[in-house]
Design a protein around this motif. Structure first.
Motif, PDB file in Angstrom:
ATOM      1  N   SER A  67       0.792  -1.226   0.000  1.00 17.76           N
ATOM      2  CA  SER A  67       0.000   0.000   0.000  1.00 17.76           C
ATOM      3  C   SER A  67       0.826   1.279   0.000  1.00 17.76           C
ATOM      4  N   GLY A  68       2.148   1.159  -0.059  1.00 19.21           N
ATOM      5  CA  GLY A  68       2.937   2.376  -0.177  1.00 19.21           C
ATOM      6  C   GLY A  68       4.247   2.361   0.561  1.00 19.21           C
ATOM      7  N   SER A  69       4.384   1.530   1.589  1.00 19.73           N
ATOM      8  CA  SER A  69       5.609   1.517   2.365  1.00 19.73           C
ATOM      9  C   SER A  69       6.611   0.537   1.765  1.00 19.73           C
ATOM     10  N   ARG A  70       7.801   1.001   1.467  1.00 14.28           N
ATOM     11  CA  ARG A  70       8.853   0.091   1.016  1.00 14.28           C
ATOM     12  C   ARG A  70       9.367  -0.756   2.178  1.00 14.28           C
ATOM     13  N   TYR A 281       2.388 -11.934   7.685  1.00 17.48           N
ATOM     14  CA  TYR A 281       1.666 -11.577   6.468  1.00 17.48           C
ATOM     15  C   TYR A 281       0.908 -12.802   5.958  1.00 17.48           C
ATOM     16  N   THR A 282      -0.239 -12.564   5.324  1.00 13.82           N
ATOM     17  CA  THR A 282      -1.007 -13.627   4.694  1.00 13.82           C
ATOM     18  C   THR A 282      -1.498 -13.154   3.336  1.00 13.82           C
ATOM     19  N   LYS A 283      -1.223 -13.931   2.317  1.00  9.55           N
ATOM     20  CA  LYS A 283      -1.622 -13.543   0.965  1.00  9.55           C
ATOM     21  C   LYS A 283      -3.079 -13.912   0.691  1.00  9.55           C
ATOM     22  N   GLY A 284      -3.643 -13.264  -0.317  1.00 11.03           N
ATOM     23  CA  GLY A 284      -4.956 -13.634  -0.817  1.00 11.03           C
ATOM     24  C   GLY A 284      -6.126 -13.022  -0.089  1.00 11.03           C
ATOM     25  N   ASN A 285      -5.897 -12.061   0.798  1.00  9.37           N
ATOM     26  CA  ASN A 285      -6.987 -11.425   1.531  1.00  9.37           C
ATOM     27  C   ASN A 285      -7.369 -10.091   0.909  1.00  9.37           C
ATOM     28  N   VAL A 286      -8.606  -9.681   1.171  1.00 11.56           N
ATOM     29  CA  VAL A 286      -9.085  -8.357   0.783  1.00 11.56           C
ATOM     30  C   VAL A 286      -9.665  -7.709   2.027  1.00 11.56           C
ATOM     31  N   PRO A 287      -9.128  -6.586   2.528  1.00  8.62           N
ATOM     32  CA  PRO A 287      -7.975  -5.864   1.982  1.00  8.62           C
ATOM     33  C   PRO A 287      -6.693  -6.668   2.133  1.00  8.62           C
ATOM     34  N   SER A 288      -5.694  -6.319   1.357  1.00  8.44           N
ATOM     35  CA  SER A 288      -4.467  -7.101   1.299  1.00  8.44           C
ATOM     36  C   SER A 288      -3.738  -7.132   2.635  1.00  8.44           C
ATOM     37  N   THR A 289      -3.306  -8.322   3.012  1.00  5.63           N
ATOM     38  CA  THR A 289      -2.444  -8.484   4.176  1.00  5.63           C
ATOM     39  C   THR A 289      -1.169  -9.222   3.769  1.00  5.63           C
ATOM     40  N   GLY A 290      -0.878  -9.249   2.472  1.00 11.75           N
ATOM     41  CA  GLY A 290       0.277  -9.971   1.966  1.00 11.75           C
ATOM     42  C   GLY A 290       1.544  -9.146   2.006  1.00 11.75           C
ATOM     43  N   SER A 291       2.672  -9.826   1.831  1.00 13.71           N
ATOM     44  CA  SER A 291       3.976  -9.159   1.857  1.00 13.71           C
ATOM     45  C   SER A 291       4.484  -8.908   0.442  1.00 13.71           C
ATOM     46  N   PRO A 292       5.228  -7.812   0.242  1.00 13.14           N
ATOM     47  CA  PRO A 292       5.706  -7.452  -1.091  1.00 13.14           C
ATOM     48  C   PRO A 292       7.088  -8.004  -1.424  1.00 13.14           C
ATOM     49  N   PHE A 293       7.730  -8.693  -0.496  1.00 17.46           N
ATOM     50  CA  PHE A 293       9.161  -8.967  -0.618  1.00 17.46           C
ATOM     51  C   PHE A 293       9.558  -9.841  -1.806  1.00 17.46           C
ATOM     52  N   PRO A 294       8.841 -10.914  -2.153  1.00 12.13           N
ATOM     53  CA  PRO A 294       9.246 -11.665  -3.347  1.00 12.13           C
ATOM     54  C   PRO A 294       9.273 -10.807  -4.606  1.00 12.13           C
ATOM     55  N   TYR A 351      13.169 -14.994   0.553  1.00 10.63           N
ATOM     56  CA  TYR A 351      11.781 -14.557   0.479  1.00 10.63           C
ATOM     57  C   TYR A 351      11.157 -15.163  -0.773  1.00 10.63           C
ATOM     58  N   ARG A 352      10.902 -16.462  -0.725  1.00 10.04           N
ATOM     59  CA  ARG A 352      10.395 -17.176  -1.888  1.00 10.04           C
ATOM     60  C   ARG A 352       8.968 -17.639  -1.639  1.00 10.04           C
ATOM     61  N   ASP A 353       8.108 -17.263  -2.561  1.00 14.29           N
ATOM     62  CA  ASP A 353       6.717 -17.671  -2.484  1.00 14.29           C
ATOM     63  C   ASP A 353       6.069 -17.343  -3.823  1.00 14.29           C
ATOM     64  N   THR A 354       4.945 -17.967  -4.104  1.00 18.56           N
ATOM     65  CA  THR A 354       4.146 -17.594  -5.264  1.00 18.56           C
ATOM     66  C   THR A 354       3.066 -16.641  -4.802  1.00 18.56           C
ATOM     67  N   PRO A 355       3.183 -15.355  -5.118  1.00 17.79           N
ATOM     68  CA  PRO A 355       2.186 -14.399  -4.636  1.00 17.79           C
ATOM     69  C   PRO A 355       0.794 -14.693  -5.191  1.00 17.79           C
ATOM     70  N   ALA A 356      -0.215 -14.305  -4.446  1.00 13.70           N
ATOM     71  CA  ALA A 356      -1.581 -14.416  -4.941  1.00 13.70           C
ATOM     72  C   ALA A 356      -1.820 -13.422  -6.063  1.00 13.70           C
ATOM     73  N   GLN A 357      -1.147 -12.300  -5.952  1.00 14.85           N
ATOM     74  CA  GLN A 357      -1.134 -11.264  -6.975  1.00 14.85           C
ATOM     75  C   GLN A 357       0.124 -10.446  -6.736  1.00 14.85           C
ATOM     76  N   LEU A 359       2.766  -8.200  -5.292  1.00 14.84           N
ATOM     77  CA  LEU A 359       3.002  -7.650  -3.955  1.00 14.84           C
ATOM     78  C   LEU A 359       2.110  -8.269  -2.887  1.00 14.84           C
ATOM     79  N   ASP A 360       1.744  -9.513  -3.076  1.00 15.65           N
ATOM     80  CA  ASP A 360       0.804 -10.157  -2.152  1.00 15.65           C
ATOM     81  C   ASP A 360       1.261 -11.596  -1.891  1.00 15.65           C
ATOM     82  N   ALA A 361       2.305 -11.730  -1.054  1.00 13.82           N
ATOM     83  CA  ALA A 361       2.887 -13.038  -0.762  1.00 13.82           C
ATOM     84  C   ALA A 361       2.726 -13.385   0.718  1.00 13.82           C
ATOM     85  N   ASP A 362       3.199 -14.575   1.076  1.00 11.71           N
ATOM     86  CA  ASP A 362       2.991 -15.106   2.414  1.00 11.71           C
ATOM     87  C   ASP A 362       4.211 -14.960   3.318  1.00 11.71           C
ATOM     88  N   CYS A 363       5.288 -14.361   2.836  1.00 18.39           N
ATOM     89  CA  CYS A 363       6.549 -14.327   3.583  1.00 18.39           C
ATOM     90  C   CYS A 363       6.473 -13.370   4.766  1.00 18.39           C
TER      91      CYS A 363
END
Length: 500
Positions: A67-70, A281-294, A351-357, A359-363
């Protein structure tokens, strides 16, 4: 900047109040992301629980979110000799050459999001005593948010130096303008107070049994962070006591080194025995709670798990790669830590994962882990006295043994000197904790940042442009400028020396 929460408009970031948003994993359920009335709302156990969850949720923005924070890595890694930003993106690249100014967006978001978390913690602490609820849970909630508040102030003081210390809920614009910069010492006094009070809480568990609670603050996390704070302040006696207490209480009981280094970072093995505290972090939620690191740390879509973009914000420098590979094939961490990405480029494998979309990963972002604390303890022992060298060495050797070293590759406690051990710990932390957000802060803590970085720039002839001088840094750049928006909004804030 402004944030409006119903009738309150806080021009100063410190006055930002709650925006209840979804966070991560089981113990942080998704909640209504709309802004809510603070007056009259936090009056029962359910709403207080929601406010505590919001404090945890805010750490996602501090450590990195779509959502904006690096996140914290531009400061903690790119400013060091570990990584580089191939694509600069929102001021990320400014840290590579120490060009960050008071208008840098990364610094602004770090200030904003850390103080937003502090505001959420302060709200809980200001309201909870008046709420009728289970006494044990009430005290535990207090300790959880005190740890979170201490962690955010620790981030702030290491980044900016002295910052405003706010420990109560700000309810008016006038109150917000009362806070100027506290001294570094005053910030650390508050950090110590929060952590010592949390440590003394008999209701805070050493660990949680329920999987749904994994990720909450534990007493082990409190003691680990407090020991790190003391070490950063060069309070070596206190650091040895606190970190030694952690080791006595938790080493090879609640927390331990995993046999396989690679297992630490698997998304299928999160909150394992080595993890003391992590931002979840958890991927696949709305609003997003996933991680951007991958996505942030990859160079291509394929490297990012085949989903989204490889943003190239954080790739390994040759010096880190050379340092790890020089360890030889015995070091099992090398293959786990990075992989080649084209010619003369390397990306992390942590930081390896298959993002849901995108910037939306589980790491998760690991803030404290057992190996980190063991090395901090070895450092504290070594700095406390040269007589402690033989006591400190085995903790370093445990890390090296897990990495694959035996025999002569381990440190000899009978021959290594205090100075040699100091450098050995520095190197071991760099390799063991690479790309986990420690390197820059380690160099500053040990007083080695200017020397190491200037040698690094000289060795690789690093220039901003092909015709500019080789980059060199000065002592004032060990902290970064206060965001100009904050100074413009609150005139009693002052800028750090050396910055405009």
């Amino acid at each position: 900047m402004k944030q409006t929460i119903n009738k309150y408009i806080f021009l100063f970031t410190l006055g930002l109040s709650l925006i209840i948003a979804g966070c991560s994993k089981d113990f942080i359920d998704l909640t209504d992301p709309t802004r809510i009335e603070t007056d009259g709302y936090y009056n029962d156990s359910a709403s207080i629980s929601t406010a505590v969850i919001a404090a945890y949720a805010g750490l996602q923005e501090v450590y990195g979110k779509a959502s904006g924070s690096r996140g914290i890595y531009p400061i903690a890694e790119i400013a060091s000799d570990n990584t580089t930003a191939v694509v600069e993106g929102s001021g990320v690249g400014d840290f590579e050459f120490f060009q960050a100014t008071s208008s840098n967006q990364v610094l602004q978001t770090q200030w904003t999001y850390n103080y937003r978390v502090i505001a959420r913690c302060n709200l809980v602490l200001s309201r909870i005593d008046a709420v009728a609820m289970n006494a044990v849970v009430k005290e535990r909630y207090k300790s959880e948010v005190k740890f979170i508040r201490a962690l955010t102030y620790f981030n702030l003081v290491r980044t900016f130096g002295g910052v405003p210390v706010v420990t109560k809920e700000i309810r008016t614009i006038e109150e917000a303008y009362e806070y100027g910069r506290a001294s570094v010492e005053e910030v650390y006094i508050q950090i110590e107070q929060d952590l010592n009070e949390a440590k003394a809480d008999v209701n805070l568990p050493d660990r949680y049994a329920a999987p749904a609670d994994l990720g909450r603050v534990t007493k082990a996390a409190v003691r680990g962070l407090l020991g790190k704070v003391y070490l950063t302040e060069k309070k070596y006696n206190e650091a040895v006591t606190e970190l030694g207490g952690y080791v006595s209480a938790y080493d090879n009981t609640i927390h331990s080194l995993l046999p396989n280094y690679s297992d630490i970072f698997l998304t299928t093995n999160e909150m394992n025995a080595e993890i003391v505290f992590a931002v979840r972090y958890t991927k696949g939620n709305v609003p997003s709670t996933g991680s951007p690191f991958p996505n942030h740390f990859s160079r291509t879509t394929a490297e990012a798990g085949g989903v989204g973009t490889g943003y190239q914000f954080n790739t390994l420098r040759k010096d880190l790669v050379d340092t790890m590979t020089a360890q030889g094939a015995a070091d099992k961490r090398t293959a786990v830590s990075f992989v080649a990405s084209g010619t003369g480029a390397w990306i992390t494998r942590k930081y390896r994962d298959t993002p849901a979309q995108d910037l939306d990963a589980d790491c998760d972002w690991i803030v404290l882990r057992h190996a980190d604390i063991l090395l901090l303890y070895a450092e504290a022992l070594n700095e406390q006295s040269a007589a402690n060298v033989a006591t400190a060495v085995p903790f370093v050797n445990r890390i090296r043994t897990r990495a694959g070293f035996t025999g002569a590759a381990l440190l000899d406690p009978l021959t290594v000197t205090q100075g040699q051990l100091r450098l050995a710990i520095e190197k071991e932390r760099r390799i063991e904790l690479n790309l986990e957000g420690h390197r820059w802060f380690d160099l500053v803590r040990t007083g080695r940042a200017v020397e190491v970085m200037n040698n690094h720039f000289t060795k690789y002839a690093i220039r901003v442009t092909t015709t500019s001088p080789i980059v060199q840094i000065q002592a004032f750049q060990l902290i970064f400028p206060i965001p100009i928006n904050e100074i413009n909004t609150n005139p009693i804030l002052t800028q750090n020396p050396g910055y405009n």
